[in-house]
Motif scaffolding. Sequence first.
Motif, PDB file in Angstrom:
ATOM      1  N   UNK A  11     -44.399  32.765 -10.692  1.00  0.00           N
ATOM      2  CA  UNK A  11     -45.603  32.798  -9.869  1.00  0.00           C
ATOM      3  C   UNK A  11     -46.636  33.776 -10.425  1.00  0.00           C
ATOM      4  N   UNK A  12     -46.135  34.913 -10.879  1.00  0.00           N
ATOM      5  CA  UNK A  12     -47.036  35.933 -11.445  1.00  0.00           C
ATOM      6  C   UNK A  12     -47.647  35.408 -12.750  1.00  0.00           C
ATOM      7  N   UNK A  13     -46.814  34.738 -13.552  1.00  0.00           N
ATOM      8  CA  UNK A  13     -47.321  34.122 -14.800  1.00  0.00           C
ATOM      9  C   UNK A  13     -48.445  33.149 -14.464  1.00  0.00           C
ATOM     10  N   UNK A  14     -48.188  32.354 -13.436  1.00  0.00           N
ATOM     11  CA  UNK A  14     -49.169  31.330 -13.075  1.00  0.00           C
ATOM     12  C   UNK A  14     -50.504  31.975 -12.727  1.00  0.00           C
ATOM     13  N   UNK A  15     -50.442  32.999 -11.867  1.00  0.00           N
ATOM     14  CA  UNK A  15     -51.688  33.627 -11.415  1.00  0.00           C
ATOM     15  C   UNK A  15     -52.450  34.245 -12.588  1.00  0.00           C
ATOM     16  N   UNK A  16     -51.715  34.870 -13.498  1.00  0.00           N
ATOM     17  CA  UNK A  16     -52.379  35.493 -14.655  1.00  0.00           C
ATOM     18  C   UNK A  16     -52.990  34.420 -15.555  1.00  0.00           C
ATOM     19  N   UNK A  17     -52.218  33.359 -15.793  1.00  0.00           N
ATOM     20  CA  UNK A  17     -52.730  32.316 -16.690  1.00  0.00           C
ATOM     21  C   UNK A  17     -53.934  31.605 -16.092  1.00  0.00           C
ATOM     22  N   UNK A  18     -53.886  31.434 -14.802  1.00  0.00           N
ATOM     23  CA  UNK A  18     -55.019  30.782 -14.131  1.00  0.00           C
ATOM     24  C   UNK A  18     -56.279  31.621 -14.351  1.00  0.00           C
ATOM     25  N   UNK A  19     -56.160  32.935 -14.188  1.00  0.00           N
ATOM     26  CA  UNK A  19     -57.309  33.820 -14.394  1.00  0.00           C
ATOM     27  C   UNK A  19     -57.760  33.789 -15.855  1.00  0.00           C
ATOM     28  N   UNK A  20     -56.797  33.863 -16.774  1.00  0.00           N
ATOM     29  CA  UNK A  20     -57.152  33.879 -18.199  1.00  0.00           C
ATOM     30  C   UNK A  20     -57.790  32.548 -18.611  1.00  0.00           C
ATOM     31  N   UNK A  21     -57.336  31.467 -17.988  1.00  0.00           N
ATOM     32  CA  UNK A  21     -57.913  30.181 -18.390  1.00  0.00           C
ATOM     33  C   UNK A  21     -59.288  29.994 -17.760  1.00  0.00           C
ATOM     34  N   UNK A  22     -59.495  30.542 -16.581  1.00  0.00           N
ATOM     35  CA  UNK A  22     -60.848  30.497 -15.983  1.00  0.00           C
ATOM     36  C   UNK A  22     -61.845  31.205 -16.882  1.00  0.00           C
TER      37      UNK A  22
END
Length: 372
Positions: free
Chosen positions: A78-89
């Motif tokens: 879940x933490x990976x997801x949130x970080x990747x979502x931010x980095x991809x934005x």
Amino acid sequence: MKLDAKALRYMTNEDFRVLTAVETGSRNHEIVPVTLITDIAKLRAGGVKKYLGDLAKRNLVSRMANAKYDGYRLTYGGYDYLALKTLSKRDSVVSVGNQIGVGKESDIYVVAGSDGNQCVLKLHRLGRLSFRNVKNKRDYLRRKQSPSWTYMSKLSAMKEYAFMQVLYEHGFPVPKPIDHNRHCVVMELIDAFPLRQIDDVKDPGKLYSELMDLIVRLAQHGLIHCDFNEFNILVGDDGKPILIDFPQMVSTSHPNAEEYFNRDVECIRVFFKRRFQYESYLYPKFRKDTKREFSLDVKVAASGFTAEQQNLLESYMEEISEKNPEINDDSDEDEDEDEDDEEEEESDAESGKDDSQEKHSSDERASCKNTH
Ligand code: ADP
Ligand code: MG
């Protein structure tokens, strides 16, 4: 832990709101009550439990059935997801490729950035190992709760990024830092192998001097790497070393600075002797060779990485290297090659020892390894 890039694709806005609500709730709760998640997520149509169930199936949160209340906690996924979502934005990460490294406290992936360029994504994963004593240092946090693995991992990434940035700006051979968020750092992909994997170099003496110069130059800038070993030095086709892995760096004002400095120096000496049968009596000495010329340590502190955070991370690093020695033991096939190192210790001590250089005792070699 593997990064599940597929989980990233199938995420609705509601899923994301609920996942973010779990993260927000984790700041004050080890297990976040469903009622709090519902309050934070504020979904118009309700249904938080259903979304939580879906997220749990995808291993982005996990339900804590034995808790006094019905609650969830964020998983690494879940933490990976949130970080990747931010980095991809932010277009820092457009797609995730192969995993190229698994450290004891990180996972390393090749990713594509906005211009299609390949970069490295380092996910910090502190908390895989126990850190009971660190929990006792919770006064650093001035709150009742013990530091969570998410917090520790985030600190580690923050620190790495802050140091990499300052080093890069000052012309040190380190990967170019690109972005960071939560426990993730995005950096330049270096087309090189760790020295550990290199059996032959053209001129070991030259590489040895370059590495010693690098240790000295760092110290002249107020810094000690503290894990300056064959795993964290990449060497490309041009033979030039690039330094990576900065979460354990300290200032030369640290009370143990001299010991850490000597350990870095010793690591290189021992490795060159074993791998390349190269030995030199020239090597730097902390007190003589490291007159401070710049204060990058102060600059890092100014970048927002506080002394308090530094202390907390340091207690953690100390604890894991004390408590999990087997993990720091890199012993493998070439480890026993030179069991008789010590006997050779004094044999040619008189040959051309430079005034400004000093020989370490063989005992210090034992403490060469820290983390990698
Ligand atoms: P750890 O803290 O887990 O030791 P490192 O930052 O040392 O993590 O990275 C682990 C491994 O991943 C390295 O030994 C290296 O092989 C690879 N690696 C890390 N960063 C890069 C990079 N920027 N370019 C190429 N390879 C890298
Ligand atoms: Mg490393």
